[in-house]
Motif scaffolding. Structure first.
Motif, PDB file in Angstrom:
ATOM      1  N   ILE A 409      45.351  47.708  24.720  1.00 11.26           N
ATOM      2  CA  ILE A 409      44.140  46.891  24.607  1.00 11.26           C
ATOM      3  C   ILE A 409      43.770  46.313  26.021  1.00 11.26           C
ATOM      4  CG2 ILE A 409      42.884  45.213  23.330  1.00 11.26           C
ATOM      5  CD1 ILE A 409      44.987  45.590  20.925  1.00 11.26           C
ATOM      6  N   PHE A 410      42.437  46.520  26.380  1.00 14.10           N
ATOM      7  CA  PHE A 410      42.345  46.063  27.721  1.00 14.10           C
ATOM      8  C   PHE A 410      40.916  45.869  27.691  1.00 14.10           C
ATOM      9  CE2 PHE A 410      42.225  50.581  27.916  1.00 14.10           C
ATOM     10  CZ  PHE A 410      40.796  50.776  28.622  1.00 14.10           C
ATOM     11  N   ASP A 411      40.485  44.881  29.009  1.00 12.60           N
ATOM     12  CA  ASP A 411      39.145  44.352  28.979  1.00 12.60           C
ATOM     13  C   ASP A 411      38.508  45.226  30.248  1.00 12.60           C
ATOM     14  OD1 ASP A 411      36.952  43.195  29.688  1.00 12.60           O
ATOM     15  OD2 ASP A 411      37.907  41.055  29.871  1.00 12.60           O
ATOM     16  N   THR A 412      37.681  46.122  29.871  1.00 11.36           N
ATOM     17  CA  THR A 412      37.024  47.266  31.049  1.00 11.36           C
ATOM     18  C   THR A 412      36.382  46.503  32.308  1.00 11.36           C
ATOM     19  OG1 THR A 412      35.229  47.380  29.433  1.00 11.36           O
ATOM     20  CG2 THR A 412      36.787  48.926  29.187  1.00 11.36           C
ATOM     21  N   SER A 413      36.014  45.034  31.812  1.00  6.62           N
ATOM     22  CA  SER A 413      35.208  44.452  32.798  1.00  6.62           C
ATOM     23  C   SER A 413      36.071  43.639  34.010  1.00  6.62           C
ATOM     24  CB  SER A 413      34.119  43.351  32.127  1.00  6.62           C
ATOM     25  OG  SER A 413      35.097  42.117  31.634  1.00  6.62           O
ATOM     26  N   ARG A 414      37.283  43.684  33.482  1.00  9.90           N
ATOM     27  CA  ARG A 414      38.394  42.997  34.279  1.00  9.90           C
ATOM     28  C   ARG A 414      39.722  43.861  34.973  1.00  9.90           C
ATOM     29  NH1 ARG A 414      41.419  39.330  31.649  1.00  9.90           N
ATOM     30  NH2 ARG A 414      41.834  38.198  33.626  1.00  9.90           N
ATOM     31  N   VAL A 415      40.089  44.710  34.066  1.00  9.39           N
ATOM     32  CA  VAL A 415      40.994  45.548  34.623  1.00  9.39           C
ATOM     33  C   VAL A 415      41.177  46.148  35.912  1.00  9.39           C
ATOM     34  CG1 VAL A 415      40.156  47.488  33.592  1.00  9.39           C
ATOM     35  CG2 VAL A 415      42.921  47.325  33.819  1.00  9.39           C
ATOM     36  N   LEU A 416      42.260  45.487  36.642  1.00 10.40           N
ATOM     37  CA  LEU A 416      42.400  46.044  38.100  1.00 10.40           C
ATOM     38  C   LEU A 416      43.672  45.735  38.457  1.00 10.40           C
ATOM     39  CD1 LEU A 416      40.667  46.800  40.532  1.00 10.40           C
ATOM     40  CD2 LEU A 416      40.583  44.526  41.054  1.00 10.40           C
ATOM     41  N   ASP A 417      44.365  46.461  39.338  1.00 10.26           N
ATOM     42  CA  ASP A 417      45.582  46.383  39.840  1.00 10.26           C
ATOM     43  C   ASP A 417      45.463  45.051  41.089  1.00 10.26           C
ATOM     44  OD1 ASP A 417      44.075  48.262  41.653  1.00 10.26           O
ATOM     45  OD2 ASP A 417      45.788  48.406  42.962  1.00 10.26           O
ATOM     46  N   ARG A 418      46.772  44.597  41.279  1.00 12.68           N
ATOM     47  CA  ARG A 418      46.794  43.730  42.305  1.00 12.68           C
ATOM     48  C   ARG A 418      48.042  43.836  43.350  1.00 12.68           C
ATOM     49  NH1 ARG A 418      47.707  37.896  41.333  1.00 12.68           N
ATOM     50  NH2 ARG A 418      49.360  38.906  39.588  1.00 12.68           N
ATOM     51  N   SER A 419      48.634  44.668  43.011  1.00 13.91           N
ATOM     52  CA  SER A 419      50.016  45.060  43.770  1.00 13.91           C
ATOM     53  C   SER A 419      49.522  45.643  45.172  1.00 13.91           C
ATOM     54  CB  SER A 419      51.005  45.814  43.273  1.00 13.91           C
ATOM     55  OG  SER A 419      50.473  46.982  42.608  1.00 13.91           O
ATOM     56  N   THR A 420      50.255  45.482  46.167  1.00 14.83           N
ATOM     57  CA  THR A 420      50.263  46.006  47.250  1.00 14.83           C
ATOM     58  C   THR A 420      51.404  46.367  48.242  1.00 14.83           C
ATOM     59  OG1 THR A 420      50.543  43.869  48.795  1.00 14.83           O
ATOM     60  CG2 THR A 420      48.453  44.262  47.839  1.00 14.83           C
ATOM     61  N   TYR A 421      51.313  47.154  49.347  1.00 14.33           N
ATOM     62  CA  TYR A 421      52.733  47.607  49.802  1.00 14.33           C
ATOM     63  C   TYR A 421      53.657  46.433  50.157  1.00 14.33           C
ATOM     64  CZ  TYR A 421      50.350  51.904  49.688  1.00 14.33           C
ATOM     65  OH  TYR A 421      49.640  53.142  49.129  1.00 14.33           O
ATOM     66  N   ARG A 422      52.890  45.128  50.640  1.00 15.49           N
ATOM     67  CA  ARG A 422      53.664  44.080  50.851  1.00 15.49           C
ATOM     68  C   ARG A 422      54.404  43.097  49.736  1.00 15.49           C
ATOM     69  NH1 ARG A 422      54.025  42.181  56.113  1.00 15.49           N
ATOM     70  NH2 ARG A 422      55.906  41.134  54.969  1.00 15.49           N
ATOM     71  N   GLU A 423      53.257  43.284  48.702  1.00 18.17           N
ATOM     72  CA  GLU A 423      53.852  42.432  47.551  1.00 18.17           C
ATOM     73  C   GLU A 423      53.577  43.471  46.300  1.00 18.17           C
ATOM     74  OE1 GLU A 423      52.382  38.122  47.610  1.00 18.17           O
ATOM     75  OE2 GLU A 423      50.851  39.154  48.427  1.00 18.17           O
ATOM     76  N   PRO A 424      54.576  44.242  46.019  1.00 16.29           N
ATOM     77  CA  PRO A 424      54.442  45.522  45.096  1.00 16.29           C
ATOM     78  C   PRO A 424      54.719  44.845  43.795  1.00 16.29           C
ATOM     79  CG  PRO A 424      56.382  45.579  46.262  1.00 16.29           C
ATOM     80  CD  PRO A 424      55.630  44.272  47.069  1.00 16.29           C
ATOM     81  N   SER A 425      55.061  43.667  43.613  1.00 17.29           N
ATOM     82  CA  SER A 425      55.671  43.487  42.012  1.00 17.29           C
ATOM     83  C   SER A 425      54.355  42.635  41.331  1.00 17.29           C
ATOM     84  CB  SER A 425      56.858  42.372  42.219  1.00 17.29           C
ATOM     85  OG  SER A 425      56.321  41.354  42.795  1.00 17.29           O
ATOM     86  N   LEU A 426      53.265  42.531  41.967  1.00 13.69           N
ATOM     87  CA  LEU A 426      52.216  41.655  41.396  1.00 13.69           C
ATOM     88  C   LEU A 426      51.617  42.333  40.466  1.00 13.69           C
ATOM     89  CD1 LEU A 426      50.110  40.415  44.594  1.00 13.69           C
ATOM     90  CD2 LEU A 426      51.683  39.194  43.083  1.00 13.69           C
ATOM     91  N   SER A 427      51.462  41.810  39.054  1.00 11.48           N
ATOM     92  CA  SER A 427      51.155  42.469  37.834  1.00 11.48           C
ATOM     93  C   SER A 427      49.641  42.471  37.906  1.00 11.48           C
ATOM     94  CB  SER A 427      51.651  41.828  36.748  1.00 11.48           C
ATOM     95  OG  SER A 427      51.219  40.638  36.582  1.00 11.48           O
TER      96      SER A 427
END
Length: 463
Positions: A409-427
């Protein structure tokens, strides 16, 4: 025990284990896209209705999309840590089908105490070859498993061990040609013949480019094996459009060929593996700069490449472009699969952000995909790839009465990844609730502790 259906027949409104109220229910199998209430009972979907329903527990899904749980065909790691990462990205089932394992029975035994999400594994040609050839590597072959040709007797043993793994319930056969460069065509044909004999799909990391796909398609054509080409964007790079056309043509001619893609323009693998060493061992510094050591963010040169090659560990490979990634993600041929990679506290951001990235960047921001198409690529398509070998997958990837209660169940207006190659563990953000077999593993965007509702999916012998 009085069932919900019997209670309805008696005119007594049932009280479900859990109800999901007022969400936009999107099911790619039935094409349902409407506000509905869902009742769960006994780990399955008991009702999907416009009527008011009651439950012992309630999720208010108003303003949110209710979809089948995401199914990942290509997730390395398979540890409690990676299961937690993936659950926060909406994944309810994660399979390790490319690398796989050499000991299927032991792999499943290690998870008998329970897991956060559903899981499954292939019998892996790479891993089996490492065992037969007595390779000294741990994750990937680094000696004879990569660089020594197998004798006819050893080829026979490799094939026999793969058959044993399938009898023990492996979901598929896994292979990675660039990681076993000494494997002859006769050896690969032997593996493909096992796939045909057992009616099992073979998930292959092909050699790069059109030539690599040509090789895999030829092996499948000669034997009649069902072929799944992993991460077409990573294997194809600039040749991705041509390779998608090749797969489309093969399918048009009745061949059982599927493929997948992940939404990032850099890959990751073990620096000591043959696929890295063979390409970069003698490369100049400008080519070595394509490689990034994720723990420090440094681009490699001759000195650092040699140093890290001695110690081992994951390396980021910057060889693709966003344009080619978008082509792969948009194609109606591709399943979304993460190729999640996590080892000793670091890894690729696709481990934590693949599905949210597709929903946020390719659906909401660039409109490369419709929301229903994206959900189909994450749920129904992967379930259908596996269900001939794993009949239990017929109850996943769908929202229908009787299906497993694996729901994201997700919010289409907000859903987005945050992780990067330097910070890969960000949810990611926007994944609000994730339910596995009727049990919440993510609630209000936060991981639920102390639950282990995941079940192992296993293949059944061909009849």
């Amino acid at each position: 025990m009085i069932t919900a259906l019997l209670l309805l027949q008696l005119g007594t409104p049932p009280v479900y284990d859990r109800v999901i109220l007022g969400g936009q229910v999107m099911d790619p199998a039935s094409k349902l896209d409407a506000v509905r209430n869902i009742g769960l009972a006994g780990g399955r979907i008991a009702v999907i209705t416009t009527r008011a329903i009651r439950g012992r527990d309630t999720i208010d899904a108003r303003g949110l999309v209710v979809a089948p749980g995401f199914i990942d065909l290509h997730a390395h790691g398979q540890t409690p840590e990676t299961y937690r990462f993936q659950s926060l990205d909406g994944v309810t089932t994660a399979h390790e089908l490319a690398l796989g394992t050499a000991d299927v029975a032991a792999w499943y035994r290690a998870r008998e105490a329970g897991a956060l999400i559903n899981y499954g594994v292939s019998i892996g040609h790479i891993k089996v070859r490492m065992a037969v050839m007595h390779d000294s590597g741990t994750v990937m072959p680094v000696s004879d498993g990569a660089y020594r040709a197998a004798s006819p007797a050893q080829i026979g043993e490799i094939a026999e061990r793969i058959e044993i793994g399938l009898r023990e319930g492996a979901v598929s056969i896994g292979a990675g040609f660039p990681y076993t460069p000494a494997a002859t065509r006769d050896e690969l044909l032997a593996v493909f013949r096992v796939a045909v004999k057992t009616k099992t799909p073979i998930h292959v990391h092909i050699r790069p480019g059109v030539s690599g796909l040509t090789e895999a398609l030829a092996l499948a054509a000669e034997t009649g094996a069902a072929l799944h080409v992993v991460h077409i964007n990573s294997a194809g790079i600039a040749e991705t459009p041509a390779m998608l056309e090749m797969i489309s043509d093969a399918r048009a001619h009745g061949r059982d060929v599927t493929t997948e893609a992940y939404p990032y323009d850099a890959g990751m693998t073990e620096i000591q593996s043959a696929t890295i060493q063979d390409m970069y061992r003698a490369a100049p510094d400008d080519s070595l700069a394509q490689l990034e050591w994720p723990r420090t963010g440094e681009r490699l040169n001759r000195e650092s490449f040699d140093r890290y090659s001695r110690t081992g560990g994951p390396v980021v490979v910057h060889t693709n472009t966003e344009q080619m990634v978008a082509v792969a993600i948009k194609s109606p041929l591709t399943i979304i699969a993460s190729d999640a990679y996590w080892r000793q506290g670091t890894g690729h951001p696709r481990t934590t952000g693949t599905y949210s990235r597709v929903l946020g960047r390719y659906v909401r921001e660039s409109h490369s995909l419709s929301l229903m198409d994206a959900i189909r690529k994450m749920t129904l398509m992967p379930a259908q790839r596996l269900e001939a070998r794993v009949p239990a997958m017929r109850q996943k990837g769908r929202l229908r009465v009787g299906a497993d209660a694996d729901i994201t169940i997700f919010d289409t207006s907000r859903v987005l990844d945050r992780s990067t190659y330097r910070e890969p563990s960000l949810s990611p953000v926007g994944i609000q609730h994730v339910i596995v077999n009727g049990v919440s593993v993510v609630a209000n965007g936060q991981a639920v502790e102390g639950v282990a509702p995941g079940k192992g999916g296993r293949g059944e012998a061909a009849r």
